[in-house]
Design a protein around this motif. Structure first.
Motif, PDB file in Angstrom:
ATOM      1  N   GLN A 162       0.796  -1.220   0.000  1.00  0.00           N
ATOM      2  CA  GLN A 162       0.000   0.000   0.000  1.00  0.00           C
ATOM      3  C   GLN A 162       0.833   1.277   0.000  1.00  0.00           C
ATOM      4  O   GLN A 162       0.420   2.277  -0.597  1.00  0.00           O
ATOM      5  N   LEU A 163       1.975   1.274   0.651  1.00  0.00           N
ATOM      6  CA  LEU A 163       2.787   2.489   0.700  1.00  0.00           C
ATOM      7  C   LEU A 163       3.846   2.523  -0.400  1.00  0.00           C
ATOM      8  O   LEU A 163       4.041   3.544  -1.037  1.00  0.00           O
ATOM      9  N   GLU A 164       4.507   1.403  -0.617  1.00  0.00           N
ATOM     10  CA  GLU A 164       5.599   1.384  -1.590  1.00  0.00           C
ATOM     11  C   GLU A 164       5.157   0.902  -2.966  1.00  0.00           C
ATOM     12  O   GLU A 164       5.927   0.930  -3.914  1.00  0.00           O
ATOM     13  N   GLN A 165       3.911   0.443  -3.089  1.00  0.00           N
ATOM     14  CA  GLN A 165       3.355  -0.028  -4.357  1.00  0.00           C
ATOM     15  C   GLN A 165       4.150  -1.202  -4.912  1.00  0.00           C
ATOM     16  O   GLN A 165       4.272  -1.383  -6.115  1.00  0.00           O
ATOM     17  N   SER A 166       4.675  -2.022  -4.005  1.00  0.00           N
ATOM     18  CA  SER A 166       5.502  -3.161  -4.387  1.00  0.00           C
ATOM     19  C   SER A 166       5.137  -4.355  -3.511  1.00  0.00           C
ATOM     20  O   SER A 166       5.876  -4.714  -2.597  1.00  0.00           O
ATOM     21  N   PRO A 167       3.976  -4.983  -3.779  1.00  0.00           N
ATOM     22  CA  PRO A 167       3.535  -6.063  -2.910  1.00  0.00           C
ATOM     23  C   PRO A 167       4.456  -7.275  -2.953  1.00  0.00           C
ATOM     24  O   PRO A 167       5.069  -7.567  -3.974  1.00  0.00           O
ATOM     25  N   VAL A 168       4.544  -7.922  -1.815  1.00  0.00           N
ATOM     26  CA  VAL A 168       5.312  -9.163  -1.683  1.00  0.00           C
ATOM     27  C   VAL A 168       4.382 -10.206  -1.063  1.00  0.00           C
ATOM     28  O   VAL A 168       3.393  -9.855  -0.418  1.00  0.00           O
ATOM     29  N   PRO A 169       4.687 -11.484  -1.248  1.00  0.00           N
ATOM     30  CA  PRO A 169       3.828 -12.517  -0.653  1.00  0.00           C
ATOM     31  C   PRO A 169       3.839 -12.445   0.872  1.00  0.00           C
ATOM     32  O   PRO A 169       4.868 -12.165   1.480  1.00  0.00           O
ATOM     33  N   ARG A 170       2.680 -12.685   1.475  1.00  0.00           N
ATOM     34  CA  ARG A 170       2.630 -12.710   2.948  1.00  0.00           C
ATOM     35  C   ARG A 170       3.475 -13.856   3.487  1.00  0.00           C
ATOM     36  O   ARG A 170       4.110 -13.730   4.509  1.00  0.00           O
ATOM     37  N   GLN A 171       3.447 -14.973   2.789  1.00  0.00           N
ATOM     38  CA  GLN A 171       4.279 -16.099   3.177  1.00  0.00           C
ATOM     39  C   GLN A 171       5.426 -16.187   2.192  1.00  0.00           C
ATOM     40  O   GLN A 171       5.238 -16.082   0.999  1.00  0.00           O
ATOM     41  N   GLY A 172       6.605 -16.359   2.682  1.00  0.00           N
ATOM     42  CA  GLY A 172       7.740 -16.514   1.788  1.00  0.00           C
ATOM     43  C   GLY A 172       8.438 -15.216   1.468  1.00  0.00           C
ATOM     44  O   GLY A 172       9.390 -15.211   0.704  1.00  0.00           O
ATOM     45  N   GLY A 173       7.976 -14.111   2.022  1.00  0.00           N
ATOM     46  CA  GLY A 173       8.667 -12.851   1.807  1.00  0.00           C
ATOM     47  C   GLY A 173      10.004 -12.827   2.538  1.00  0.00           C
ATOM     48  O   GLY A 173      10.911 -12.118   2.170  1.00  0.00           O
ATOM     49  N   LEU A 174      10.096 -13.630   3.574  1.00  0.00           N
ATOM     50  CA  LEU A 174      11.323 -13.771   4.338  1.00  0.00           C
ATOM     51  C   LEU A 174      11.664 -15.253   4.399  1.00  0.00           C
ATOM     52  O   LEU A 174      10.811 -16.119   4.166  1.00  0.00           O
ATOM     53  N   ILE A 175      12.890 -15.553   4.733  1.00  0.00           N
ATOM     54  CA  ILE A 175      13.274 -16.957   4.904  1.00  0.00           C
ATOM     55  C   ILE A 175      12.567 -17.484   6.140  1.00  0.00           C
ATOM     56  O   ILE A 175      12.631 -16.881   7.222  1.00  0.00           O
ATOM     57  N   GLU A 176      11.877 -18.592   5.983  1.00  0.00           N
ATOM     58  CA  GLU A 176      11.184 -19.199   7.118  1.00  0.00           C
ATOM     59  C   GLU A 176      12.158 -20.137   7.820  1.00  0.00           C
ATOM     60  O   GLU A 176      12.465 -21.231   7.332  1.00  0.00           O
ATOM     61  N   THR A 177      12.636 -19.699   8.982  1.00  0.00           N
ATOM     62  CA  THR A 177      13.694 -20.437   9.666  1.00  0.00           C
ATOM     63  C   THR A 177      13.248 -21.822  10.118  1.00  0.00           C
ATOM     64  O   THR A 177      14.086 -22.716  10.239  1.00  0.00           O
ATOM     65  N   ASP A 178      11.952 -22.026  10.333  1.00  0.00           N
ATOM     66  CA  ASP A 178      11.498 -23.356  10.753  1.00  0.00           C
ATOM     67  C   ASP A 178      11.594 -24.377   9.616  1.00  0.00           C
ATOM     68  O   ASP A 178      11.466 -25.572   9.834  1.00  0.00           O
ATOM     69  N   GLN A 179      11.845 -23.911   8.396  1.00  0.00           N
ATOM     70  CA  GLN A 179      11.982 -24.806   7.247  1.00  0.00           C
ATOM     71  C   GLN A 179      13.450 -25.139   6.940  1.00  0.00           C
ATOM     72  O   GLN A 179      13.734 -25.852   5.994  1.00  0.00           O
ATOM     73  N   ILE A 180      14.378 -24.625   7.738  1.00  0.00           N
ATOM     74  CA  ILE A 180      15.802 -24.872   7.516  1.00  0.00           C
ATOM     75  C   ILE A 180      16.226 -26.067   8.349  1.00  0.00           C
ATOM     76  O   ILE A 180      15.959 -26.140   9.543  1.00  0.00           O
ATOM     77  N   SER A 181      16.887 -27.010   7.692  1.00  0.00           N
ATOM     78  CA  SER A 181      17.398 -28.200   8.395  1.00  0.00           C
ATOM     79  C   SER A 181      18.899 -28.051   8.597  1.00  0.00           C
ATOM     80  O   SER A 181      19.622 -27.646   7.689  1.00  0.00           O
ATOM     81  N   LEU A 182      19.349 -28.368   9.785  1.00  0.00           N
ATOM     82  CA  LEU A 182      20.775 -28.343  10.075  1.00  0.00           C
ATOM     83  C   LEU A 182      21.321 -29.756   9.923  1.00  0.00           C
ATOM     84  O   LEU A 182      20.737 -30.729  10.411  1.00  0.00           O
ATOM     85  N   LEU A 183      22.443 -29.883   9.245  1.00  0.00           N
ATOM     86  CA  LEU A 183      23.070 -31.180   9.010  1.00  0.00           C
ATOM     87  C   LEU A 183      24.421 -31.223   9.703  1.00  0.00           C
ATOM     88  O   LEU A 183      25.143 -30.230   9.742  1.00  0.00           O
ATOM     89  N   ASP A 184      24.749 -32.384  10.240  1.00  0.00           N
ATOM     90  CA  ASP A 184      26.068 -32.546  10.845  1.00  0.00           C
ATOM     91  C   ASP A 184      27.138 -32.675   9.769  1.00  0.00           C
ATOM     92  O   ASP A 184      28.245 -32.173   9.921  1.00  0.00           O
ATOM     93  N   ASP A 185      26.818 -33.367   8.678  1.00  0.00           N
ATOM     94  CA  ASP A 185      27.755 -33.554   7.574  1.00  0.00           C
ATOM     95  C   ASP A 185      27.081 -33.165   6.271  1.00  0.00           C
ATOM     96  O   ASP A 185      25.867 -33.347   6.110  1.00  0.00           O
ATOM     97  N   PRO A 186      27.837 -32.638   5.325  1.00  0.00           N
ATOM     98  CA  PRO A 186      27.213 -32.289   4.033  1.00  0.00           C
ATOM     99  C   PRO A 186      26.785 -33.545   3.303  1.00  0.00           C
ATOM    100  O   PRO A 186      27.346 -34.626   3.505  1.00  0.00           O
ATOM    101  N   PRO A 187      25.780 -33.432   2.447  1.00  0.00           N
ATOM    102  CA  PRO A 187      25.349 -34.594   1.665  1.00  0.00           C
ATOM    103  C   PRO A 187      26.501 -35.111   0.813  1.00  0.00           C
ATOM    104  O   PRO A 187      27.405 -34.347   0.420  1.00  0.00           O
ATOM    105  N   ALA A 188      26.473 -36.387   0.498  1.00  0.00           N
ATOM    106  CA  ALA A 188      27.549 -37.017  -0.291  1.00  0.00           C
ATOM    107  C   ALA A 188      27.726 -36.319  -1.637  1.00  0.00           C
ATOM    108  O   ALA A 188      28.858 -36.204  -2.133  1.00  0.00           O
ATOM    109  N   SER A 189      26.661 -35.814  -2.212  1.00  0.00           N
ATOM    110  CA  SER A 189      26.776 -35.167  -3.525  1.00  0.00           C
ATOM    111  C   SER A 189      27.556 -33.863  -3.467  1.00  0.00           C
ATOM    112  O   SER A 189      28.002 -33.364  -4.493  1.00  0.00           O
ATOM    113  N   LEU A 190      27.734 -33.288  -2.286  1.00  0.00           N
ATOM    114  CA  LEU A 190      28.477 -32.037  -2.153  1.00  0.00           C
ATOM    115  C   LEU A 190      29.898 -32.238  -1.673  1.00  0.00           C
ATOM    116  O   LEU A 190      30.645 -31.282  -1.488  1.00  0.00           O
ATOM    117  N   GLN A 191      30.281 -33.464  -1.396  1.00  0.00           N
ATOM    118  CA  GLN A 191      31.633 -33.712  -0.875  1.00  0.00           C
ATOM    119  C   GLN A 191      32.626 -33.892  -1.985  1.00  0.00           C
ATOM    120  O   GLN A 191      32.402 -34.254  -3.060  1.00  0.00           O
TER     121      GLN A 191
END
Length: 191
Positions: A162-191
């Protein structure tokens, strides 16, 4: 008076449908309102969605269907007549976005000036006179403390739209930290 020789026709003087004594007329309607059988040289759309309706996928689709399937066929001459949309942006899938995708000329004035995304000069010769980052659109009417209260009240998504005339999605406008998985080791495809 701008048109001193014109007078309102007393037989066509309703608030929604009035005419003058020289065959000019105006019909006011709403999205999905009357319009079938009516034609004109200009079609002016003023706020086809309310802020509450913009959150409804059904209401947005109804407004878009009306804009795409009804409005263009109501013009007398589709090559010369105009469709004018006056609205604040409310959603990334609103009527203004549809018009931009169709190549309509736009005059977009964000509350804060962004030198990295300056608006283009329009065919009527308007270009944004601002040049400084975050310079307000109309500081005499909307001083910075009032704008900040608006931003605080609207929240980041509504303020972006409304103010900047540049709408963004209500969901997904920011990184949703609850969707980030922490790994102890990188996947085999990245090694």
């Amino acid at each position: 008076l701008r048109f001193p020789s014109l007078t309102i026709d007393p037989n066509r003087s309703a608030n929604e449908n009035f005419g003058n004594t020289r065959t000019g007329w105006m019909l006011a309607t709403s999205v999905e309102g009357i319009g079938t059988g009516e034609r004109g040289d200009q079609f002016i759309i003023d706020d086809p969605l309310s802020a509450a309706q913009a959150d409804s996928p059904n209401m947005r689709q109804r407004a878009l269907k009306w804009f795409h399937e009804t409005v263009p066929s109501r013009l007398n001459d589709i090559d010369k007549d105009q469709i004018l949309i006056i609205m604040q942006r409310l959603h990334e899938e609103d009527v203004a976005n549809a018009a931009l995708e169709l190549g309509y000329e736009s005059l977009i004035i964000p509350m804060h000036y962004d030198p990295l995304n300056p608006p283009k000069t329009t065919s009527i010769g308007f270009s944004d006179p601002r040049s400084l980052p975050d310079q307000l659109m109309w500081p005499e009417r909307f001083p910075e403390p009032a704008v900040q209260r608006l931003v605080d009240s609207l929240g980041p998504y509504a303020a972006a739209a409304q103010l900047e005339q540049s709408p963004v999605p209500r969901q997904g406008g920011l990184i949703e930290t609850d969707q980030i998985s922490l790994l102890d080791d990188p996947p085999a495809s990245l090694q």
